[in-house]
Design an enzyme around this catalytic site. Structure first.
Site, short mmCIF file in Angstrom:
data_model
loop_
_atom_site.label_atom_id
_atom_site.label_comp_id
_atom_site.label_asym_id
_atom_site.label_seq_id
_atom_site.Cartn_x
_atom_site.Cartn_y
_atom_site.Cartn_z
N THR A 13 -8.65 -89.73 -28.51
CA THR A 13 -9.22 -89.12 -26.91
C THR A 13 -8.34 -89.97 -25.67
OG1 THR A 13 -10.95 -90.92 -28.43
CG2 THR A 13 -10.79 -90.95 -26.00
N ASP A 58 -8.90 -84.43 -33.69
CA ASP A 58 -9.37 -86.00 -33.41
C ASP A 58 -8.70 -86.50 -35.11
OD1 ASP A 58 -11.56 -87.87 -35.41
OD2 ASP A 58 -12.34 -87.58 -32.94
N SER A 59 -8.74 -87.97 -34.70
CA SER A 59 -7.67 -88.21 -35.44
C SER A 59 -8.20 -88.62 -36.86
CB SER A 59 -7.41 -90.23 -35.26
OG SER A 59 -8.41 -90.54 -34.95
N SER A 60 -9.70 -88.42 -37.26
CA SER A 60 -10.33 -89.09 -38.50
C SER A 60 -9.70 -87.36 -38.86
CB SER A 60 -11.94 -88.35 -37.74
OG SER A 60 -12.48 -87.62 -37.55
N THR A 90 -7.16 -93.02 -32.01
CA THR A 90 -6.88 -94.77 -32.52
C THR A 90 -6.85 -94.60 -33.95
OG1 THR A 90 -8.74 -95.35 -31.01
CG2 THR A 90 -6.82 -95.31 -30.23
N ASP A 91 -8.66 -93.87 -33.82
CA ASP A 91 -8.91 -94.07 -35.21
C ASP A 91 -8.19 -94.21 -36.34
OD1 ASP A 91 -11.60 -94.46 -34.35
OD2 ASP A 91 -12.14 -92.32 -34.43
#
Length: 128
Positions: A13, A58-60, A90-91
């Site tokens: 993000t 995206d961290s996922s 952050t995830d």
């Protein structure tokens, strides 16, 4: 002498920009924001270089491949910098930080992970 840090932008993000479909990672966005933050030019702030991954994830979607790449990037540049800042979603940031802590031993320089809940370009961002 002014300290120097290496920023490694993996995605998340913190580096997203507004698009027609909501917020999404945008190549060069972090650099454009940082270039406009003139407080970073102060002699009291460490100089920095930015490495931006391609693609930004995206961290996922972070996997073992990105963990190894991040560790290798730090290893390859370890002697050139006083510290490292990893810009990350952050995830799964805690997973990446944990894995890297197991990959490295006896570091004498800081490796700091950070992310944000709002993109760095937003008014009330926690990214700055």
């Amino acid at each position: 002498m002014r300290k120097k840090v290496c920023l490694i932008h993996t995605g998340g993000t913190i580096g997203m920009a507004r698009t027609e479909n909501g917020y999404a990672p945008k190549k060069g966005f972090i650099q454009s924001i940082l270039s406009g933050m003139h407080e970073l030019d102060s002699e009291e702030i460490p100089a920095f270089d930015l490495i931006e991954y391609d693609p930004l994830l995206d961290s996922s979607n972070i996997s073992v491949r990105e963990w190894v790449k991040t560790a290798q990037d730090i290893k390859d540049r370890y002697d050139d910098y006083d510290g490292f800042v990893i810009l990350h979603g952050t995830d799964t940031m805690s997973y990446t930080a944990s894995v890297l802590s197991l990959m490295f031993e006896n570091l004498t320089k800081p490796v700091i992970f950070t992310g944000s809940q709002l993109p760095i370009g937003k008014l009330r961002t926690d990214g700055k």
